[in-house]
Design a protein around this motif. Sequence first.
Motif, PDB file in Angstrom:
ATOM      1  N   ASN A 147       4.568  10.973  -2.414  1.00  0.00           N
ATOM      2  CA  ASN A 147       4.439  12.377  -2.792  1.00  0.00           C
ATOM      3  C   ASN A 147       3.602  12.574  -4.049  1.00  0.00           C
TER       4      ASN A 147
ATOM      5  N   ASP B  98       4.309  14.473  -9.314  1.00  0.00           N
ATOM      6  CA  ASP B  98       4.982  14.531  -8.019  1.00  0.00           C
ATOM      7  C   ASP B  98       5.267  15.985  -7.640  1.00  0.00           C
ATOM      8  N   ALA B  99       5.931  16.133  -6.522  1.00  0.00           N
ATOM      9  CA  ALA B  99       6.106  17.464  -5.934  1.00  0.00           C
ATOM     10  C   ALA B  99       6.858  18.427  -6.855  1.00  0.00           C
TER      11      ALA B  99
ATOM     12  N   LYS C 289      -4.855  14.424  -3.172  1.00  0.00           N
ATOM     13  CA  LYS C 289      -3.717  13.666  -2.665  1.00  0.00           C
ATOM     14  C   LYS C 289      -4.032  12.180  -2.834  1.00  0.00           C
TER      15      LYS C 289
END
Length: 71
Positions: free
Chosen positions: A6, A47-48, A70
């Motif tokens: 992620n 991260d997310a 990404k």
Amino acid sequence: GAAQENTMKIVVDYDLCEANARCMKACPEIFEVDENDNLIVKLETFDASLAPKVEAAVKACPRQAIRIAKE
């Protein structure tokens, strides 16, 4: 490992960047503009959990100097 999946990376086009600090206001965890008007990316990858703030920073940039890659 699984945690890496992620992870996203911040890419800054320093030729476009005018260090107007809008990204820093949107996401101070990652972006910092120093007293010499240099943009410092404190975390190149995130991260997310930080993604909404980073996306806000990307949208806030009047020069569109920031993008998310990404990993």
